[in-house]
Scaffold this motif. Sequence first.
Motif, PDB file in Angstrom:
ATOM      1  N   GLY A 122       0.815  -1.204   0.000  1.00  0.00           N
ATOM      2  CA  GLY A 122       0.000   0.000   0.000  1.00  0.00           C
ATOM      3  C   GLY A 122       0.854   1.262   0.000  1.00  0.00           C
ATOM      4  O   GLY A 122       2.064   1.221   0.221  1.00  0.00           O
ATOM      5  N   TYR A 123       0.206   2.413  -0.242  1.00  0.00           N
ATOM      6  CA  TYR A 123       0.921   3.689  -0.286  1.00  0.00           C
ATOM      7  C   TYR A 123       0.156   4.717   0.534  1.00  0.00           C
ATOM      8  O   TYR A 123      -1.070   4.649   0.682  1.00  0.00           O
ATOM      9  N   LEU A 124       0.906   5.695   1.052  1.00  0.00           N
ATOM     10  CA  LEU A 124       0.268   6.791   1.783  1.00  0.00           C
ATOM     11  C   LEU A 124      -0.417   7.769   0.842  1.00  0.00           C
ATOM     12  O   LEU A 124      -1.373   8.434   1.221  1.00  0.00           O
ATOM     13  N   VAL A 125       0.095   7.860  -0.386  1.00  0.00           N
ATOM     14  CA  VAL A 125      -0.407   8.818  -1.373  1.00  0.00           C
ATOM     15  C   VAL A 125      -0.633   8.114  -2.701  1.00  0.00           C
ATOM     16  O   VAL A 125       0.166   7.245  -3.090  1.00  0.00           O
ATOM     17  N   ALA A 126      -1.677   8.473  -3.395  1.00  0.00           N
ATOM     18  CA  ALA A 126      -1.924   7.955  -4.745  1.00  0.00           C
ATOM     19  C   ALA A 126      -2.067   9.126  -5.709  1.00  0.00           C
ATOM     20  O   ALA A 126      -2.787  10.088  -5.422  1.00  0.00           O
ATOM     21  N   PRO A 127      -1.397   9.090  -6.855  1.00  0.00           N
ATOM     22  CA  PRO A 127      -1.636  10.113  -7.877  1.00  0.00           C
ATOM     23  C   PRO A 127      -3.012   9.911  -8.488  1.00  0.00           C
ATOM     24  O   PRO A 127      -3.439   8.771  -8.715  1.00  0.00           O
ATOM     25  N   GLU A 128      -3.724  11.002  -8.746  1.00  0.00           N
ATOM     26  CA  GLU A 128      -5.062  10.916  -9.347  1.00  0.00           C
ATOM     27  C   GLU A 128      -5.044  11.238 -10.828  1.00  0.00           C
ATOM     28  O   GLU A 128      -5.676  10.554 -11.636  1.00  0.00           O
ATOM     29  N   SER A 129      -4.349  12.301 -11.201  1.00  0.00           N
ATOM     30  CA  SER A 129      -4.315  12.716 -12.603  1.00  0.00           C
ATOM     31  C   SER A 129      -3.081  13.559 -12.849  1.00  0.00           C
ATOM     32  O   SER A 129      -2.453  14.061 -11.906  1.00  0.00           O
ATOM     33  N   SER A 159       1.763  19.149 -14.200  1.00  0.00           N
ATOM     34  CA  SER A 159       1.068  19.227 -12.917  1.00  0.00           C
ATOM     35  C   SER A 159       0.463  17.868 -12.609  1.00  0.00           C
ATOM     36  O   SER A 159      -0.045  17.189 -13.513  1.00  0.00           O
ATOM     37  N   MET A 160       0.530  17.452 -11.327  1.00  0.00           N
ATOM     38  CA  MET A 160       0.011  16.159 -10.913  1.00  0.00           C
ATOM     39  C   MET A 160      -0.820  16.325  -9.648  1.00  0.00           C
ATOM     40  O   MET A 160      -0.367  16.920  -8.675  1.00  0.00           O
ATOM     41  N   ASP A 161      -2.046  15.810  -9.697  1.00  0.00           N
ATOM     42  CA  ASP A 161      -2.950  15.846  -8.544  1.00  0.00           C
ATOM     43  C   ASP A 161      -2.833  14.553  -7.753  1.00  0.00           C
ATOM     44  O   ASP A 161      -2.772  13.455  -8.343  1.00  0.00           O
ATOM     45  N   HIS A 162      -2.833  14.675  -6.395  1.00  0.00           N
ATOM     46  CA  HIS A 162      -2.685  13.527  -5.514  1.00  0.00           C
ATOM     47  C   HIS A 162      -3.793  13.514  -4.467  1.00  0.00           C
ATOM     48  O   HIS A 162      -4.375  14.553  -4.152  1.00  0.00           O
ATOM     49  N   VAL A 163      -4.028  12.327  -3.910  1.00  0.00           N
ATOM     50  CA  VAL A 163      -4.909  12.169  -2.761  1.00  0.00           C
ATOM     51  C   VAL A 163      -4.197  11.295  -1.735  1.00  0.00           C
ATOM     52  O   VAL A 163      -3.534  10.313  -2.094  1.00  0.00           O
ATOM     53  N   THR A 164      -4.291  11.658  -0.461  1.00  0.00           N
ATOM     54  CA  THR A 164      -3.637  10.899   0.599  1.00  0.00           C
ATOM     55  C   THR A 164      -4.566   9.813   1.125  1.00  0.00           C
ATOM     56  O   THR A 164      -5.769   9.804   0.852  1.00  0.00           O
ATOM     57  N   ARG A 165      -4.004   8.893   1.895  1.00  0.00           N
ATOM     58  CA  ARG A 165      -4.799   7.824   2.476  1.00  0.00           C
ATOM     59  C   ARG A 165      -5.910   8.363   3.363  1.00  0.00           C
ATOM     60  O   ARG A 165      -6.987   7.759   3.486  1.00  0.00           O
ATOM     61  N   MET A 166      -5.685   9.529   3.957  1.00  0.00           N
ATOM     62  CA  MET A 166      -6.687  10.139   4.844  1.00  0.00           C
ATOM     63  C   MET A 166      -7.663  11.027   4.089  1.00  0.00           C
ATOM     64  O   MET A 166      -8.539  11.650   4.693  1.00  0.00           O
ATOM     65  N   GLY A 167      -7.519  11.127   2.773  1.00  0.00           N
ATOM     66  CA  GLY A 167      -8.465  11.892   1.975  1.00  0.00           C
ATOM     67  C   GLY A 167      -8.025  13.300   1.626  1.00  0.00           C
ATOM     68  O   GLY A 167      -8.745  14.020   0.924  1.00  0.00           O
ATOM     69  N   GLY A 168      -6.856  13.732   2.093  1.00  0.00           N
ATOM     70  CA  GLY A 168      -6.348  15.055   1.734  1.00  0.00           C
ATOM     71  C   GLY A 168      -5.866  15.102   0.295  1.00  0.00           C
ATOM     72  O   GLY A 168      -5.477  14.079  -0.275  1.00  0.00           O
ATOM     73  N   LYS A 169      -5.898  16.290  -0.296  1.00  0.00           N
ATOM     74  CA  LYS A 169      -5.488  16.439  -1.695  1.00  0.00           C
ATOM     75  C   LYS A 169      -4.438  17.539  -1.836  1.00  0.00           C
ATOM     76  O   LYS A 169      -4.454  18.517  -1.096  1.00  0.00           O
ATOM     77  N   PHE A 170      -3.535  17.362  -2.788  1.00  0.00           N
ATOM     78  CA  PHE A 170      -2.539  18.384  -3.097  1.00  0.00           C
ATOM     79  C   PHE A 170      -2.066  18.198  -4.530  1.00  0.00           C
ATOM     80  O   PHE A 170      -2.244  17.130  -5.131  1.00  0.00           O
ATOM     81  N   THR A 171      -1.455  19.252  -5.083  1.00  0.00           N
ATOM     82  CA  THR A 171      -0.970  19.255  -6.465  1.00  0.00           C
ATOM     83  C   THR A 171       0.493  19.675  -6.494  1.00  0.00           C
ATOM     84  O   THR A 171       0.888  20.611  -5.800  1.00  0.00           O
ATOM     85  N   THR A 172       1.295  18.990  -7.293  1.00  0.00           N
ATOM     86  CA  THR A 172       2.684  19.383  -7.504  1.00  0.00           C
ATOM     87  C   THR A 172       2.858  19.830  -8.946  1.00  0.00           C
ATOM     88  O   THR A 172       2.165  19.364  -9.847  1.00  0.00           O
ATOM     89  N   ARG A 173       3.842  20.735  -9.157  1.00  0.00           N
ATOM     90  CA  ARG A 173       4.061  21.302 -10.493  1.00  0.00           C
ATOM     91  C   ARG A 173       5.560  21.405 -10.787  1.00  0.00           C
ATOM     92  O   ARG A 173       6.370  21.597  -9.867  1.00  0.00           O
ATOM     93  N   PRO A 221       3.144  17.234   1.363  1.00  0.00           N
ATOM     94  CA  PRO A 221       2.955  17.008   2.795  1.00  0.00           C
ATOM     95  C   PRO A 221       4.248  16.733   3.557  1.00  0.00           C
ATOM     96  O   PRO A 221       4.277  16.850   4.785  1.00  0.00           O
ATOM     97  N   LEU A 222       5.329  16.393   2.845  1.00  0.00           N
ATOM     98  CA  LEU A 222       6.610  16.148   3.508  1.00  0.00           C
ATOM     99  C   LEU A 222       7.425  17.408   3.715  1.00  0.00           C
ATOM    100  O   LEU A 222       8.442  17.377   4.416  1.00  0.00           O
ATOM    101  N   GLY A 223       7.019  18.533   3.083  1.00  0.00           N
ATOM    102  CA  GLY A 223       7.770  19.771   3.267  1.00  0.00           C
ATOM    103  C   GLY A 223       7.625  20.712   2.098  1.00  0.00           C
ATOM    104  O   GLY A 223       7.089  20.346   1.044  1.00  0.00           O
TER     105      GLY A 223
END
Length: 390
Positions: A122-129, A159-173, A221-223
Amino acid sequence: MNGVLNPVKPGIIFVLFLFCLTWANTQGVHAALLDGMLDDVEESLAEGLANKGEKLTTGNFYTDDKPNAHAPIGMMGDHTHEAGEVMFSYRLMHMFMEGNRYGTDRVTTDEVTMMGRPVPSGYLVAPESMRMWMHMFGFMYGLNDTVTLTLMVPYLNNSMDHVTRMGGKFTTRSEGFGDIRFGSLWRLWAIEAPSIGAHRFHFNLSMSVPTGDIEPTDRTPLGPNSRLPYPMHLGSGTFDFYPGITYGGEMGHASWGIQAIGTLRAGQNSNDFSKGDAYTINVHGAYELIRNTLSSSVRLSWNHWEPYDGMDSNIRTNHPMNQIRIVQTAFPDLLGGQRLDLLFGVNILFPEFMGLENRLAVEGGFPIYQYLDGQLETDSVVTFGWQAVY
């Protein structure tokens, strides 16, 4: 950014590349390299055509007054130019990816982050799109009637959208110039006659230099300045070589072609990894709908790429507190795959203006088959382009 190079595989290609360019500048070459070397074949064809009252023409160039004289805009290195001829081009390419795929199976983000299903830990984070935009600036120059020089400068925006195991979302660019690529196209053989059409072959040989960033950072989420995983990189970090061969045919209002291009990586980069070798095979057909103005096309594009070799130790793979895997895009062994795309295109050729031949084109499509080691799957690919020949 390049590290220690493996001198065997890329070295041979690099020496061949330099030799070919030097030889082309110092020799009075034919319009095609195999002119005069296939005399028996040409004589046999000429005899058969003579019985029909036709003449075989050799060393002929690509037709420049047809919209489908060029391949679909998403396929590059498809045609050569006459001595002194110059072409400028601009392409805007967009790729959209959504949903994770393991093998041929699509899995949900909940399954990616769930312990034991279907990923072993399993993973703590999954990429969505992910959205990938590329501006490609191109230049071609006919060095002589045999060799066409090429230059391609890409600018990327990812740009990549992510969702965490706890349901949080963030985007990296990540954004910036990619690896600059230069090379040459070598005419091999060209024949033409009314009853058999035109058939032209050329050799593709190019290389890229590691000008793209392989250390992009963004807030996660790591920094605030976390090193981003491999799909967000703007380059390979290595000198890469692209040998290939292209065939183009034409008869009446129809044209067609086949192209095979390989990608060979020169060792590992300064961050102790290299992208996997790859190859692409394109098969396309086009038809002139409006004489000297409009054509349509269909293309099948097979892409195969190997997983990465090595890994960047600064890309975090496990959570520092509990050693649970963070995200699959940080694992190089999951970055291999293969894909078959079906694409449809249109080429528009405008009347010559001030000595310029202007061509607008668009091509778009989607995969009809994907096998991925554990990545975001591709949903669509679209390319817009402009080409001007002087």
